[in-house]
Enzyme design. Structure first.
Site, PDB file in Angstrom:
ATOM      1  N   TRP A   1       0.802  -1.229   0.000  1.00 36.00           N
ATOM      2  CA  TRP A   1       0.000   0.000   0.000  1.00 36.00           C
ATOM      3  C   TRP A   1       0.830   1.272   0.000  1.00 36.00           C
ATOM      4  O   TRP A   1       0.282   2.364  -0.043  1.00 36.00           O
ATOM      5  CB  TRP A   1      -0.921   0.024   1.227  1.00 36.00           C
TER       6      TRP A   1
ATOM      7  N   LYS B   1      -2.946  -8.117  -7.693  1.00 39.29           N
ATOM      8  CA  LYS B   1      -3.740  -7.864  -6.492  1.00 39.29           C
ATOM      9  C   LYS B   1      -3.040  -6.759  -5.708  1.00 39.29           C
ATOM     10  O   LYS B   1      -2.032  -6.974  -5.048  1.00 39.29           O
ATOM     11  CB  LYS B   1      -3.855  -9.109  -5.606  1.00 39.29           C
ATOM     12  N   PRO B   2      -3.565  -5.520  -5.824  1.00 39.60           N
ATOM     13  CA  PRO B   2      -2.985  -4.447  -5.008  1.00 39.60           C
ATOM     14  C   PRO B   2      -3.380  -4.661  -3.560  1.00 39.60           C
ATOM     15  O   PRO B   2      -4.189  -5.533  -3.253  1.00 39.60           O
ATOM     16  CB  PRO B   2      -3.648  -3.178  -5.563  1.00 39.60           C
TER      17      PRO B   2
ATOM     18  N   GLU C   1      10.206  -8.809  -3.567  1.00 41.00           N
ATOM     19  CA  GLU C   1      10.747  -7.496  -3.164  1.00 41.00           C
ATOM     20  C   GLU C   1      10.235  -7.254  -1.759  1.00 41.00           C
ATOM     21  O   GLU C   1       9.051  -6.966  -1.573  1.00 41.00           O
ATOM     22  CB  GLU C   1      10.211  -6.394  -4.087  1.00 41.00           C
TER      23      GLU C   1
ATOM     24  N   CYS D   1      10.347   1.366   1.556  1.00 42.44           N
ATOM     25  CA  CYS D   1      11.234   0.253   1.890  1.00 42.44           C
ATOM     26  C   CYS D   1      12.701   0.642   1.815  1.00 42.44           C
ATOM     27  O   CYS D   1      13.545  -0.050   2.368  1.00 42.44           O
ATOM     28  CB  CYS D   1      10.925  -0.929   0.985  1.00 42.44           C
TER      29      CYS D   1
ATOM     30  N   GLU E   1      11.848  -3.256  10.814  1.00 42.33           N
ATOM     31  CA  GLU E   1      11.216  -2.173  10.047  1.00 42.33           C
ATOM     32  C   GLU E   1      10.189  -1.453  10.912  1.00 42.33           C
ATOM     33  O   GLU E   1       9.307  -2.102  11.477  1.00 42.33           O
ATOM     34  CB  GLU E   1      10.438  -2.780   8.878  1.00 42.33           C
TER      35      GLU E   1
HETATM   36  P1  NAD Z   1       2.233  -7.007   3.419  1.00 47.65           P
HETATM   37  O1  NAD Z   1       3.269  -8.046   3.269  1.00 47.65           O
HETATM   38  O2  NAD Z   1       1.401  -7.024   4.648  1.00 47.65           O
HETATM   39  O3  NAD Z   1       1.209  -7.064   2.216  1.00 47.65           O
HETATM   40  C1  NAD Z   1       1.641  -6.957   0.877  1.00 47.65           C
HETATM   41  C2  NAD Z   1       0.586  -7.549  -0.028  1.00 47.65           C
HETATM   42  O4  NAD Z   1       0.480  -8.941   0.261  1.00 47.65           O
HETATM   43  C3  NAD Z   1      -0.821  -6.975   0.165  1.00 47.65           C
HETATM   44  O5  NAD Z   1      -1.439  -6.868  -1.099  1.00 47.65           O
HETATM   45  C4  NAD Z   1      -1.496  -8.032   1.010  1.00 47.65           C
HETATM   46  O6  NAD Z   1      -2.904  -8.050   0.844  1.00 47.65           O
HETATM   47  C5  NAD Z   1      -0.875  -9.302   0.454  1.00 47.65           C
HETATM   48  N1  NAD Z   1      -0.909 -10.456   1.357  1.00 47.65           N
HETATM   49  C6  NAD Z   1      -0.947 -10.475   2.707  1.00 47.65           C
HETATM   50  N2  NAD Z   1      -1.003 -11.747   3.153  1.00 47.65           N
HETATM   51  C7  NAD Z   1      -0.988 -12.565   2.065  1.00 47.65           C
HETATM   52  C8  NAD Z   1      -1.017 -13.964   1.864  1.00 47.65           C
HETATM   53  N3  NAD Z   1      -1.068 -14.807   2.890  1.00 47.65           N
HETATM   54  N4  NAD Z   1      -0.986 -14.448   0.607  1.00 47.65           N
HETATM   55  C9  NAD Z   1      -0.912 -13.609  -0.444  1.00 47.65           C
HETATM   56  N5  NAD Z   1      -0.907 -12.260  -0.330  1.00 47.65           N
HETATM   57  C10 NAD Z   1      -0.916 -11.738   0.916  1.00 47.65           C
HETATM   58  O7  NAD Z   1       2.979  -5.611   3.228  1.00 47.65           O
HETATM   59  P2  NAD Z   1       2.355  -4.152   3.340  1.00 47.65           P
HETATM   60  O8  NAD Z   1       2.116  -3.885   4.788  1.00 47.65           O
HETATM   61  O9  NAD Z   1       1.245  -3.994   2.366  1.00 47.65           O
HETATM   62  O10 NAD Z   1       3.568  -3.247   2.783  1.00 47.65           O
HETATM   63  C11 NAD Z   1       4.647  -2.901   3.561  1.00 47.65           C
HETATM   64  C12 NAD Z   1       5.824  -3.834   3.328  1.00 47.65           C
HETATM   65  O11 NAD Z   1       6.167  -3.845   1.955  1.00 47.65           O
HETATM   66  C13 NAD Z   1       7.077  -3.400   4.051  1.00 47.65           C
HETATM   67  O12 NAD Z   1       7.690  -4.526   4.613  1.00 47.65           O
HETATM   68  C14 NAD Z   1       7.941  -2.828   2.938  1.00 47.65           C
HETATM   69  O13 NAD Z   1       9.312  -2.830   3.189  1.00 47.65           O
HETATM   70  C15 NAD Z   1       7.577  -3.697   1.801  1.00 47.65           C
HETATM   71  N6  NAD Z   1       7.908  -3.047   0.530  1.00 47.65           N
HETATM   72  C16 NAD Z   1       8.978  -3.509  -0.178  1.00 47.65           C
HETATM   73  C17 NAD Z   1       9.327  -2.905  -1.377  1.00 47.65           C
HETATM   74  C18 NAD Z   1      10.507  -3.389  -2.173  1.00 47.65           C
HETATM   75  O14 NAD Z   1      10.632  -2.979  -3.309  1.00 47.65           O
HETATM   76  N7  NAD Z   1      11.346  -4.247  -1.652  1.00 47.65           N
HETATM   77  C19 NAD Z   1       8.574  -1.843  -1.869  1.00 47.65           C
HETATM   78  C20 NAD Z   1       7.493  -1.402  -1.130  1.00 47.65           C
HETATM   79  C21 NAD Z   1       7.156  -2.022   0.072  1.00 47.65           C
END
Ligand code: NAD
Length: 495
Positions: free
Chosen positions: A150, A174-175, A249, A283, A383
């Protein structure tokens, strides 16, 4: 925008079949739209649309894909203001950040991949055996299941979708269920530009329901995931069951190393911008500043003064510098980490509180500067994903490099010095996918983004991302027209 239709499948908006979802504004807590989320049947429908579209899209020439992607970039340019307004409202970002960073970055990425589509190539063909010509075909993989976070919803949608479709794949994205609105607009613009129905599909749904179904689905050839390390681990484990290609990522905890010959003003400004961008929900954000002892007090005082100048306010106000965190639940997590750091003896030099004069329903948090934390403490190792910078001292260059490398993450880092030898050593020895020298944060479409260590593997952006979204096929052709080939004798002798 229809309030009910949060899915984009086969080139059209439609309602989901799953549980209700309410999309809210992080800055106020107010509702933007509500509708049904995606369930397993929507995931099946989107994957079928993507499967049907695959042979046609994979069969287009690079020039044809490039032409529609160029039109797409132009359309996004015409809609820049609408995209910025939606992104700002849905993600709690100051409108200035959305206008000057998220939207132009996405348009530039689209234009880049429109061009890059025509530069996909295998290495030169040649005779590596005297009797054969070998050639490499670089082929798309199939239906890509992409899952995004997000924090930069539009840019993450772009990073996931663009290299995949430029290479001839079809995508089901899936956003995050918190921030789907700009991804839906991005996909609709693609269809209007001429990307055929089914090539890009967007499912608004939760991770455990829609995300998990996408990862498990046997017709998905690859999962491309950006998000937390914890969820990435689960996804890799699930994908292993059906031997899917995986691109991860994941999280980051970027060090920011300031040597004693650095320009103190540049380093302090870089630390404030690099830690507060997107309220620290980045990130690659600067999270751990290691400052050589002679500069330490000056650095802390300059950073504190600059943090005092940052304006917190309504996200639609162009004067606002700092918007809201994504949810109040996430803010509670940030507050918990800051308070545990304080309990362990760290000093909160600035911030650490909910700012006054912000809407009660919003998720604002003050820019926060912390000193005196232990290297092995949670605030230094984990983090925070909030506007929090921890500053720690060091004495020797060896110590600085060791401290910079002392977390499980390896996404990004920066080093600040006027000595080319020190900066080059930091670039060489810090284990991270990107090392900035005398800056922190800038990205360009031409260069790859991706992690080392627990920050994942694989690259977004740049021509390097095609390595993720294509498979190299070896085609070996006999050039002798001889039936009895010498190598047959190793299996059966007929002479
Ligand atoms: P998150 O891991 O909670 O969720 C990311 C996505 O995964 C969401 O769309 C969520 O609905 C989905 N998801 C959650 N559980 C799932 C499951 N069991 N199976 C499949 N999909 C699932 O992360 P967040 O809170 O949305 O974003 C923050 C995180 O993203 C931080 O850790 C950040 O560092 C990381 N991030 C990394 C990069 C990069 O390029 N490395 C870029 C942006 C964000």
């Amino acid at each position: 925008m229809s309030s009910q239709e949060l899915q984009f499948i086969g080139g059209a908006r439609r309602a989901g079949s799953g549980a209700p979802l309410v999309i809210t504004e992080p800055a106020t807590g107010e509702r933007i739209v509500a509708g049904a989320g995606a369930d397993g049947s929507d995931v099946d429908a989107a994957i079928s649309a993507a499967r049907e579209a695959f042979p046609g899209w994979a069969g287009t020439t690079p020039g044809e894909r490039s032409a529609v992607m160029h039109r797409w970039a132009l359309l996004l340019g015409e809609r820049a203001e609408e995209l910025a307004a939606v992104e700002s409202r849905n993600a709690g970002k100051p409108i200035r950040l959305a206008r000057e960073f998220d939207v132009p970055g996405t348009i530039d990425n689209t234009a880049f991949f429109a061009g890059a589509a025509r530069n996909l190539e295998g290495r030169a063909a040649a005779e590596y055996s005297a009797d054969h010509t070998s050639a490499i075909r670089r082929e798309p993989i199939g239906v890509i299941g992409s899952i995004a976070p997000w924090n930069y919803p539009l840019q993450m949608a772009a990073w996931k979708i663009l290299p995949a479709v430029a290479a001839g794949n079809t995508v089901v994205l899936k956003p995050s269920e918190l921030t789907p609105l700009s991804s839906l607009l991005f996909a609709e613009a693609a269809t209007e530009a001429g990307v055929p129905a089914g090539v890009i599909n967007v499912l608004t749904g939760t991770g455990p329901v829609a995300g998990a179904a996408l990862v498990e689905h046997p017709e998905v050839a690859m999962v491309s995931f950006t998000g937390s390390t914890a969820v990435g681990r689960q996804i890799a484990a699930t994908a292993a069951g059906s031997v899917k290609r995986v691109h991860l990522e994941l999280g980051g905890k970027a060090p920011f190393v300031v040597f004693d010959d650095a320009d103190p003003e540049a380093a302090a400004r870089g630390a404030v911008a690099g830690s507060l961008i997107n309220v620290g929900q980045d990130c690659t954000a600067a999270t751990r500043a290691y400052v050589q002892r002679p500069l330490f007090d000056e650095f802390v005082s300059r950073v504190a003064d600059l943090m005092d100048q940052v304006r917190i306010g309504p996200v639609q106000d162009p004067e606002t510098d700092l918007g809201a965190l994504i949810t109040r639940a996430h803010r509670d997590k940030v507050i918990g980490m800051v308070s545990r750091a304080r309990d362990r003896g760290a000093k909160v030099v600035r911030g650490g509180r909910i700012p006054s004069n912000t809407p009660a329903g919003g998720a604002y948090f003050e820019p926060t500067l912390i000193t005196g934390a232990a290297q092995n403490s949670e605030i230094v190792q984990q983090e925070v994903f909030g506007p929090v910078l921890v500053v720690l001292p060091f004495d020797t260059d060896d110590e600085a490099i060791a401290l910079a490398n002392d977390t499980v993450y390896g996404l990004a880092a920066s080093a600040w010095s006027t000595s080319v030898f020190r900066t080059q050593r930091a670039a060489r020895e810090i284990r991270a996918g990107c090392v900035w020298l005398n800056d922190h944060i800038p990205i360009v479409s031409e260069m790859p983004h991706g992690g080392f260590k627990s920050s994942g593997f694989g690259k977004d952006m740049s021509a390097y991302s095609f390595e993720e979204y294509t498979a190299a096929k070896h085609v070996m052709s006999d050039i002798t027209a001889v039936a009895h080939k010498p190598w047959h004798d190793t299996v059966f002798r007929t002479r």
